[in-house]
Design an enzyme around this catalytic site. Structure first.
Site, PDB file in Angstrom:
ATOM      1  N   GLY A 181       0.777  -1.239   0.000  1.00 38.02           N
ATOM      2  CA  GLY A 181       0.000   0.000   0.000  1.00 38.02           C
ATOM      3  C   GLY A 181       0.807   1.287   0.000  1.00 38.02           C
ATOM      4  O   GLY A 181       1.734   1.471  -0.764  1.00 38.02           O
ATOM      5  N   SER A 182       0.444   2.121   0.965  1.00 34.45           N
ATOM      6  CA  SER A 182       0.833   3.530   0.958  1.00 34.45           C
ATOM      7  C   SER A 182       2.329   3.807   1.031  1.00 34.45           C
ATOM      8  O   SER A 182       3.089   3.106   1.697  1.00 34.45           O
ATOM      9  CB  SER A 182       0.177   4.199   2.159  1.00 34.45           C
ATOM     10  OG  SER A 182       0.684   5.495   2.331  1.00 34.45           O
ATOM     11  N   SER A 183       2.716   4.928   0.407  1.00 35.01           N
ATOM     12  CA  SER A 183       4.102   5.396   0.504  1.00 35.01           C
ATOM     13  C   SER A 183       4.323   6.188   1.792  1.00 35.01           C
ATOM     14  O   SER A 183       5.419   6.664   2.037  1.00 35.01           O
ATOM     15  CB  SER A 183       4.472   6.242  -0.714  1.00 35.01           C
ATOM     16  OG  SER A 183       3.805   7.485  -0.673  1.00 35.01           O
TER      17      SER A 183
END
Lengths: 141, 406
Positions: free
Chosen positions: A65-67
């Protein structure tokens, strides 16, 4: 007599750490999946849901998922609730970045499947520079 | 990792303590990833914001310090935590506004383009094939690599700010052609009728590919908006930074090119059954009631705003429901100029700019029955907002907002 298991692996980020294992064959997103001010996984349905990783040797598959993962690992470090070390079976650059700049020891490429040989609550001592993980099984502690 | 003499001098402090610190970050990170060199970067998408959770003031101090320098390459920014113009309307406290606003002149001095968006491609940051980039925002990263053929790893705040200041990034992963090779093959047999359907394909492919490179086959050319949703969804259950669509994306003229002559590690089929399963997985609200309808994740293009405005034309949103379309302030300004903002406002909806509910975690959006057309928003809202989620396409979302329930 404590039952001890020695697992070898590869250093990603150097350093020594010890703590209880928090382990599951699971993917983790630090942004979106955790509260980095409390060190708690809040992702609904995660095998880690509700668990606290602060001071633990946090073992999972890889970050998804997210950075925002790297920043959230760093926030957890600054808030004093970061994992003592992270062990991943696959490497996502974002988890590595978060550990590298927060000086959290990190290892990968273990010579045994951690999900079969390590359990929650086992006591882990690791030396990432030497590539060694010592596991004291919970049952024998 | 081998450093040039100039890079070594920068690390040792010859160009000042700030660049030395930036180099320390890049070297620690590059060595941990077994990078072989620091290479020139041409395009950066970074963050210049206060973190939501804890330690806001010291991060502001850090960014102020970085802001004493000029960025060496064009640099845009990811979403912020507030709507800069309508922060009061969305219940943002003054302290958070002041902290974030204090960074604006600093960014301007540093030459940072404060785009405040998770979709830099919609505000003109669209690098060409082969360009070395350092981008954060997981959805934008997949878009840069897969759709545009530019080259970036999954970068974070701590690598992209140093990259902007030094003009350098460690070379590994997606910067090397061999690592852009497809790993799994997905035949697309499902009907992809709108951007939400494309999101379900991304969720499916990302879950299977993990950190790998999925290759999609047998699908039609997506619109920009559909591609944006596909990319966002690829990095939810998965951590995909690179993918191909055979015959469509820049490095996949043929299946052979996508796999660089190799065989797929596994083969999968995405039919309407798998599509339905993703809709079922992301719908977790047991009640037909809806409090908030959120559209525009990643940030809506003007095309999406026009569609919503037209769906709302002459209608009224139920008084119990909030409808928010999230985008950048630049696109909201267009929408205001062209009258679409008014069409949405007349129906009772709002355009939220520069942020989104999952990022800002505003109180107004917490513990609500939440409806969205985005896989990514549906995926994160249960954790970030403690929301119960309805997940459906744009038309269903807007019709539900009008009706007040599903």
């Amino acid at each position: 007599m404590a039952k001890m298991l020695v697992i070898k692996g590869r250093k990603v980020v150097g350093g020594k750490a010890e703590g209880e294992a928090l382990i599951a064959d699971e993917r983790v997103s630090f942004w979106g999946g955790t509260d980095p001010t409390r060190g708690i996984v809040h992702e609904v349905g995660s095998k880690f849901e509700g668990k606290n990783f602060a001071g633990k040797v946090f073992i999972f598959r890889f970050t998804k998922g997210s950075s925002g993962t790297s920043a959230y690992i760093n926030i957890a470090k600054r808030m004093g609730v970061a994992p003592a070390a992270i062990i991943n079976t696959e490497l996502d650059a974002l988890c590595v970045l978060g550990c590298a700049i927060s000086d959290i020891p990190m290892m990968t490429d273990l010579d045994r499947d951690p999900f079969k040989s390590i359990s929650n609550g086992d006591f882990i001592k690791l030396d990432a520079d030497k590539g060694v993980i010592e596991v004291t099984k919970k049952a024998s502690r | 990792m081998k450093l040039t003499d100039g890079q070594k001098r920068m690390l040792e402090g010859e160009d000042g303590p700030i660049l030395a610190m930036a180099m320390t970050y890049l070297v620690k990170y590059g060595e941990a990833m077994s990078a072989d060199a620091l290479i020139p970067v041409r395009n950066v998408h970074t963050t210049f914001t206060i973190p939501m959770a804890g330690g806001s003031e010291d991060v502001v101090e850090l960014l102020k310090m970085f802001g004493q320098l000029r960025v060496k390459v064009p640099t845009t920014t990811h979403v912020g935590f507030i709507d800069f113009k309508k922060w009061r309307e969305f219940g943002i406290e003054e302290r958070r506004y002041q902290l974030q606003a204090s960074l604006v002149p600093i960014a301007a001095q540093a030459g940072i383009q404060l785009t405040w968006t998770c979709a830099p491609e919609i505000v003109g940051n669209a690098p060409l094939k082969g360009q070395t980039c350092a981008w954060m925002e997981s959805a934008a990263i997949a878009y840069a690599n897969g759709i545009l053929g530019a080259r970036t790893n999954r970068e974070g705040a701590e690598s992209t700010i140093p990259a902007a200041l030094t003009g350098l990034i460690p070379r590994f992963g997606n910067h090397l052609t061999k690592n852009r090779r497809g790993t799994i093959l997905v035949d697309v047999e499902a009907d992809l009728e709108n951007l939400t359907d494309w999101g379900t394909l991304g969720y499916f492919g990302g879950a299977l590919a993990g950190l790998g490179v999925p290759v999609f086959r047998k699908c039609h050319v997506p619109t920009l908006e559909e591609a944006k949703e596909l990319c966002a969804a690829l990095a939810t259950e998965g951590g995909v930074g690179m993918f191909h669509i055979v015959g469509i994306t820049p490095e996949a003229a043929t299946q052979e090119a996508a796999f660089q002559g190799d065989k797929p590690r596994s083969r999968h089929i995405f039919t309407n059954k798998e599509k339905k399963a993703v809709y079922a997985r992301l719908n977790n609200c047991p009640s037909p009631e809806v409090d908030i309808v959120m559209l525009g994740c990643p940030h809506a293009t003007l095309t999406e705003i026009v569609e919503v405005a037209h769906l709302l034309e002459g209608k009224k949103i139920s008084p119990n429901v909030e409808l928010w379309v999230c985008t950048t302030d630049s696109i909201r300004s267009y929408a205001e100029k062209l009258g679409y903002d008014k069409m949405i406002a007349d129906a009772g909806g709002k355009i939220m700019a520069d942020t989104c509910p999952c990022i800002s975690q505003i109180d107004m959006a917490r513990n609500k029955k939440y409806m969205t057309n985005s896989v990514k928003q549906a995926y994160y809202a249960p954790g970030q907002l403690r929301a119960q989620v309805h997940f459906a396409n744009t038309r269903d979302c807007v019709e539900t907002a009008i009706k007040g329930r599903r």
